[in-house]
Design a protein around this motif. Structure first.
Motif, PDB file in Angstrom:
ATOM      1  N   VAL A  73       9.841  -0.600   2.893  1.00 31.63           N
ATOM      2  CA  VAL A  73       8.952   0.773   2.053  1.00 31.63           C
ATOM      3  C   VAL A  73       9.967   2.040   2.882  1.00 31.63           C
ATOM      4  O   VAL A  73      10.248   2.212   4.158  1.00 31.63           O
ATOM      5  CB  VAL A  73       7.596   0.398   2.691  1.00 31.63           C
ATOM      6  CG1 VAL A  73       6.780   2.128   2.333  1.00 31.63           C
ATOM      7  CG2 VAL A  73       6.636  -0.398   1.792  1.00 31.63           C
ATOM      8  N   ASP A  77       8.590   6.309  -1.349  1.00 31.87           N
ATOM      9  CA  ASP A  77       7.498   5.695  -1.624  1.00 31.87           C
ATOM     10  C   ASP A  77       6.525   6.347  -1.547  1.00 31.87           C
ATOM     11  O   ASP A  77       6.376   6.841  -0.555  1.00 31.87           O
ATOM     12  CB  ASP A  77       8.101   4.429  -1.251  1.00 31.87           C
ATOM     13  CG  ASP A  77       9.159   3.155  -0.581  1.00 31.87           C
ATOM     14  OD1 ASP A  77       9.137   2.791  -2.574  1.00 31.87           O
ATOM     15  OD2 ASP A  77       9.084   3.038  -0.658  1.00 31.87           O
ATOM     16  N   ALA A  98       7.493   7.391   4.413  1.00 30.62           N
ATOM     17  CA  ALA A  98       6.936   7.016   2.910  1.00 30.62           C
ATOM     18  C   ALA A  98       5.564   8.399   2.849  1.00 30.62           C
ATOM     19  O   ALA A  98       5.810   9.429   4.029  1.00 30.62           O
ATOM     20  CB  ALA A  98       6.741   6.118   2.493  1.00 30.62           C
ATOM     21  N   THR A 125       3.828   4.050  -6.152  1.00 34.01           N
ATOM     22  CA  THR A 125       3.532   3.322  -5.141  1.00 34.01           C
ATOM     23  C   THR A 125       4.367   2.237  -4.817  1.00 34.01           C
ATOM     24  O   THR A 125       4.307   1.207  -5.863  1.00 34.01           O
ATOM     25  CB  THR A 125       1.643   2.614  -5.567  1.00 34.01           C
ATOM     26  OG1 THR A 125       1.167   3.704  -6.069  1.00 34.01           O
ATOM     27  CG2 THR A 125       0.814   2.312  -4.457  1.00 34.01           C
ATOM     28  N   ARG A 126       4.487   1.418  -3.523  1.00 34.16           N
ATOM     29  CA  ARG A 126       5.113   0.975  -3.098  1.00 34.16           C
ATOM     30  C   ARG A 126       4.506  -0.226  -2.369  1.00 34.16           C
ATOM     31  O   ARG A 126       4.791  -1.338  -1.634  1.00 34.16           O
ATOM     32  CB  ARG A 126       6.277   1.348  -2.289  1.00 34.16           C
ATOM     33  CG  ARG A 126       7.762   0.096  -1.857  1.00 34.16           C
ATOM     34  CD  ARG A 126       8.259  -0.137  -2.716  1.00 34.16           C
ATOM     35  NE  ARG A 126       9.414  -1.681  -1.829  1.00 34.16           N
ATOM     36  CZ  ARG A 126       8.914  -2.865  -2.491  1.00 34.16           C
ATOM     37  NH1 ARG A 126       7.727  -2.985  -2.771  1.00 34.16           N
ATOM     38  NH2 ARG A 126       9.946  -3.545  -1.948  1.00 34.16           N
ATOM     39  N   LEU A 152       3.053  -4.392  -5.256  1.00 34.14           N
ATOM     40  CA  LEU A 152       2.987  -4.410  -4.155  1.00 34.14           C
ATOM     41  C   LEU A 152       3.048  -4.581  -3.104  1.00 34.14           C
ATOM     42  O   LEU A 152       2.694  -5.634  -2.618  1.00 34.14           O
ATOM     43  CB  LEU A 152       1.584  -3.247  -4.165  1.00 34.14           C
ATOM     44  CG  LEU A 152       1.486  -1.870  -5.442  1.00 34.14           C
ATOM     45  CD1 LEU A 152       0.268  -1.568  -5.269  1.00 34.14           C
ATOM     46  CD2 LEU A 152       2.564  -1.078  -5.795  1.00 34.14           C
TER      47      LEU A 152
END
Length: 364
Positions: A73, A77, A98, A125-126, A152
């Motif tokens: 991440v 992100d 992020a 969205t990560r 995710l």
């Protein structure tokens, strides 16, 4: 009568002799960084949680940051986080570059609301971070289902949840679970300084072990851009001692919470709601009252110390002013932060202490 919010001297006095022996063992060995004590604590803590591996790090914030880094991440992100949490949850996202996406909680449990999480997911969205706030597990199954469906990373902020169970399983034990822990002195499992850990798969553990040590598995060979975040040998030795008492101490916290739960509903407080699938460890016992500050003053006048966890939500902190969120952006979180009050709870409260807290509240 005085009832402290948390008497750390009493907590540590219970194991004083063993703590001093642990310190002597480390000093006599003369090895202070990433040695046998850390290895043994990592083994014992992973075994306790039912996790494949544990990696000791410098503190709970680093545990979260390293878990995010290990999940790849970074900038560009988005990471979904609770709108009501200690700021460390947000800071970890910021530290990896992020974007923070706050989501309001379930009002009954104060934990992340899966329905609102689903609405917040975008193509960017990560990851999502589920905080087990106050020691009560978040509803992990629907969150895990969302994470799997959208590809995710699900990271658990377990800083307050040592020993808690979700549907009978210890936090950190689910296959694929990545949980970040804090051993700040006031935690249910607290060091005599700072410390943290990540419980995870063996593959993740190898990566985090490298990242915590300047990105190195082998001296002077650096495979990644790492950090210096290592659990000290002496803190690991202390934690080995204190881990042996964790279940006993948590059981006493449950006794105190059970008494509060049986006696305080007869007042005008809103007491914690515990879902049938949750087994909290009551790191904090948090009630709500519309006149929180006046109630806290009343308790203080009668010798009862309280806390507020937390007085200002992260989106209204000066540190995040640049993100542009104004008062009213997350109304439920703001209401909670205006009303929550933490009552004394610890393994060393006497029945007289607990009874005094209850009787003082009834006089309010």
């Amino acid at each position: 009568m005085r009832v402290p919010f948390l008497d750390l001297a009493a907590v540590d006095d219970a194991t004083r002799r063993d703590l001093l022996a642990a310190a002597e063992r480390v000093v006599s060995r003369g090895w202070f960084i990433l040695g046998k004590e850390v290895e043994e604590f990592e083994r014992l803590f992973a075994e306790y949680c039912g996790a494949p591996s544990a990696v000791g790090v410098g503190n709970g914030l680093d545990a979260l940051s390293l878990a995010l880094t290990a999940a790849s991440v970074g900038p560009g992100d988005e990471v979904i986080v609770p709108s009501n949490t200690f700021i460390a949850t947000w800071l970890a996202v910021t530290h990896v570059g992020a974007t923070i996406v706050p989501v309001e909680p379930c009002e009954e449990t104060y934990n992340l609301d899966p329905a609102r999480v689903e609405m917040a997911i975008t193509p960017a969205t990560r990851a999502l971070i589920a905080v087990h706030l106050y020691g009560q597990p978040a509803d992990l199954d629907p969150l895990r289902s969302l994470a799997e469906r959208h590809g995710l990373a699900l990271i658990e902020d377990a800083a307050q949840a040592h020993g808690a169970r979700y549907k009978g399983r210890r936090i950190g034990s689910d296959p694929g679970s990545v949980a970040a822990w804090s051993f700040y002195p006031g935690k249910n499992l607290g060091a005599l300084g700072d410390g943290g850990a990540v419980t995870c798969s063996k593959e993740h553990a190898q990566n985090i072990s490298m990242l915590r040590n300047y990105g190195s598995h082998r001296k002077y060979c650096h495979e990644a851009i790492g950090v210096n975040s290592r659990l000290d040998e002496i803190q690991a030795a202390f934690l080995i001692v204190k881990l042996t008492r964790l279940d006993r101490d948590n059981a006493r916290r449950r006794d105190v919470a059970a008494y509060y739960n049986s006696e305080l509903p007869h007042t005008d407080l809103l007491t914690p709601m515990v879902p049938t699938w949750a087994e909290p460890v009551w790191h904090l016992y948090v009630i709500r009252h519309p006149e929180r500050d006046r109630l806290a003053a009343h308790l203080k006048a009668h010798g009862v110390e309280t806390g507020v966890h937390y007085p200002v939500p992260p989106h209204l902190q000066p540190a995040y002013r640049h993100l542009g969120w104004q008062s009213g952006a997350f109304p439920l979180s703001e209401t909670l932060h205006q009303q929550v009050l933490s009552l004394p709870i610890s393994p060393f409260m006497s029945e007289a202490d607990v009874d005094h807290v209850v009787k003082t509240i009834r006089k309010f």
